[in-house]
Every structure is written in C-alpha cells, then in structure tokens.
Design an enzyme around this catalytic site. Structure first.
Site, PDB file in Angstrom:
ATOM      1  N   SER B  54      42.868  56.555  26.835  1.00 15.61           N
ATOM      2  CA  SER B  54      44.258  56.863  27.155  1.00 15.61           C
ATOM      3  C   SER B  54      45.152  55.630  27.214  1.00 15.61           C
ATOM      4  CB  SER B  54      44.335  57.610  28.494  1.00 15.61           C
ATOM      5  OG  SER B  54      43.837  56.815  29.528  1.00 15.61           O
ATOM      6  N   HIS B  94      45.891  53.224  34.264  1.00 13.22           N
ATOM      7  CA  HIS B  94      47.146  53.555  33.593  1.00 13.22           C
ATOM      8  C   HIS B  94      48.267  52.624  34.029  1.00 13.22           C
ATOM      9  CE1 HIS B  94      46.158  57.978  32.309  1.00 13.22           C
ATOM     10  NE2 HIS B  94      45.558  57.083  31.572  1.00 13.22           N
ATOM     11  N   ASP B 120      51.389  61.201  34.474  1.00 14.10           N
ATOM     12  CA  ASP B 120      50.073  61.563  35.018  1.00 14.10           C
ATOM     13  C   ASP B 120      50.088  62.677  36.060  1.00 14.10           C
ATOM     14  OD1 ASP B 120      48.917  59.764  33.422  1.00 14.10           O
ATOM     15  OD2 ASP B 120      48.614  58.226  34.936  1.00 14.10           O
TER      16      ASP B 120
END
Lengths: 179, 177
Positions: B54, B94, B120
């Site tokens: 990701s 992230h 998210d």
C-alpha cells in the site's frame, strides 16, 4: 558435511560484509546532497474554483458533526529534477494548508500530492485543481487567513528518509459560502 | 558426518558447559541489543518489516524500516507513521494526510497509503475516525530493502524457521572457536 557448513558460513559472512560496505559507500556518495532547495518556476494561489460550504448534509461521508469544506486551486510549478541521483527512489511532493481555527491551535491539511519516481516527471504543476477536498474539523474556514507550502519527502533506495519544505505563502478563504 | 562431532568428542564436561554459556551469551546480547534499541529510539518496535504494497513505490513487501518515536518530536503531515489498529495484529505503515492539534497539545490525525486511492478510515476500528499519539508505534526514518523477506519466509514456512534456528543453535553448541 562439516567442511560444507564452514564454507557456507564464510561465504555468507563475506557476502554480508561486502553488501554492507557497498550500502555505506552508496550512502556516502549521496549523503551531502542538498535536497532543501527546489527550482521554483511559479507559485501562485489561483483562488477557489470550487466552493466553500457546510457539509453536515452528507452523513454518508462518515465525518463527525458539522464540517466546512472547500476546494481550492493553486498554481504551483516547481522543478524537482535536480534532486534525482542514483540513490533516490522516490520523491513525495505535497501541498499542505496550515492554519489556526477556533477549535484547533494547529491544523495541517494535504490538498494535493504526487509521487515522483523519474527525473523526467519531476516538473510538477498543480493547476488542475487540488486532489483532495479541504475538510476542516469544525467550521473555521470562512474568511480564514491560512498558509500553504510545498513539502517533499525524499526516499532513498537504501538509507535515511528526510522531509523538506518550502517557505509559506498566504491565502485568504472567501467570507461566505458559495452555495 | 563424524567430523561434525569431532570437536564435541574432544571436549570434557567443563568445556562443554563453556559452550552452553557462550551460546547463552549470544542469545542474551541479541535481546539486549533489541531492548537497547527500544530505549534509544523510544519506539516499542524499532525495526519493522513492510508486509503490504500500500506504500508502493516507496516501500515494497519485505523492506525493513527503522523507526523512532521521540516524545518531544511532534507528528506532522507528510510523515510516514507505523500505527496499530484495535482488532488487527499487524501494524500498518502509512502517511499522515491531515492533522488537527488542540491548544492543550492533544493531536488527532488521518492517514493514507500512497498507493491507496482513499484514506484509512475504512481500515480503522469500527467507528474510529482519527488516530492519536497512543496508536503510533513509530515514525519511519530509514529504509533497507529486501532484507525483511527472510522473516516473511520464516513466518510463512515455520518449519524453515525451526530448522534454521536448530541448525544455528547446534552449530554454536558443538563447534569450538
């Protein structure tokens, strides 16, 4: 069998040491490179092509309570081509709006970002409008004086990561909702 | 095969005990280095392995990340954070997309994976809209590619892990310096 173990061990150790030296050498050749200066062609705030409004009418967007949102258009042309060398894997460039609101002493919202992995694509231009809507956490956008700046994050193939930013530029939000 | 145990056969009881002790030394220094890193970096897990794509192309599966989590170091937008979500075993790596900080210093923020098209909120615990400081394991500060594949393979094939560990332990025990 024993000899085999011994040999594997020596080869493995030698391999690890060689790789470590290569990695250190690679980092040494690029360690003193200055990533903090960009070639700026044009940094200009174009205004609000979109809107500023109260978005409490959209419960499906999973935000809590009443929120103001805006869509702004910036014209930032900046040249990151000089930053690429053999140990730069990716630049992550973003436009960040920073402001003080009645509810929060510090707000930072990314309205545009881009992943750059090749020198050829390193000339950025944001004039197509921002990528993300500017959501305030509350209702502090009308008549707001805010700052925006470019931020970039340098990711090396191997080695430390680092963050840099441009000076701040002022913008002023409209005093009224547009719809 | 005989030659493998030659060293062992030539040892007396005390020498064998010494081998066991030096094996213990290796294990405890590894543990000390890990715990020491935790103290120096302020992070509960100073080294993590990237498990998903990701954050591509910045991080790929199997990359090693070095983290710090200093108390006095404020979290800012654009930083890459590693965070835990209630009900998920694996921490997520992230980037911070939005951040709101109150006068009293409490801060809440929203993250997004570079390679994901949405933020998210769908990954957080049900009803959770923001992350706070207590969710953070650390901030990414350094990258070493590929090396983490070793741990990924070992976790996917536990037999390989036990064989490797047993092999190394046996080697240290029966082999004399």
């Amino acid at each position: 069998m024993y000899r085999g173990f011994e040999r594997l061990n020596v080869v493995f150790t030698y391999g690890v040491i060689t790789l470590t030296v290569c990695v250190l050498a690679l980092n040494l050749t690029t360690f003193f490179k200055d990533f903090s200066r960009i070639e700026t062609v044009n940094l200009d705030f174009k205004g609000f092509s979109g809107f500023i409004k109260n978005s409490s009418r959209y419960p499906s967007l999973r935000v809590d309570g009443s929120h103001e949102t805006a869509f702004l258009t910036l014209d930032a042309e900046a040249d990151f081509q000089s930053m690429f060398n053999w140990n730069v894997k990716q630049l992550f460039v973003s436009v960040v709006v920073e402001y003080v609101s009645p509810m929060h002493a510090r707000n930072e919202v990314v309205v545009w970002d881009k992943i750059i992995v090749r020198e050829g694509n390193a000339l950025i231009n944001t004039n197509k409008g921002s990528r993300y809507m500017h959501w305030d956490d509350g209702t502090g956008l009308r008549g707001l004086k805010a700052n925006w700046r470019l931020k970039w994050n340098v990711i090396r193939n191997v080695g430390p990561m680092a963050d840099y930013q441009s000076p701040a530029y002022e913008i002023e939000f409209p005093k009224e909702y547009s719809h | 095969m005989d030659s493998l145990f030659d060293d062992l056969k030539r040892m007396n009881k005390r020498q064998f005990l010494y081998q066991v002790l030096s094996f213990g030394m290796i294990v405890s220094s590894a543990l000390m280095i890990w715990k020491g890193l935790m103290v120096v970096t302020g992070s509960e897990s100073p080294i993590v392995v990237v498990l998903s794509g990701s954050m591509e192309p910045a991080f790929h599966r199997g990359d090693l990340l070095f983290l710090t989590n200093f108390e006095q170091d404020p979290i800012r937008v654009g930083e890459i954070v590693v965070f835990k979500v209630e009900g998920r075993d694996i921490p997520i790596v992230h980037r911070v997309l939005k951040l709101h900080e109150r006068d009293n210093g409490t801060v809440k923020f929203l993250t997004k994976g570079d390679n994901n098209s949405v933020d998210d909120r769908g990954l957080y615990a049900p009803g959770q809209l923001w992350l706070t400081k207590k969710d953070i394991v650390g901030r990414a500060r350094g990258l070493l590619p590929y090396v983490g594949m070793v741990t990924i393979y070992m976790n996917e094939y536990p037999k390989v892990k036990y064989m490797l560990l047993a092999g190394l332990a046996g080697y240290v025990l029966i082999h004399r310096e």
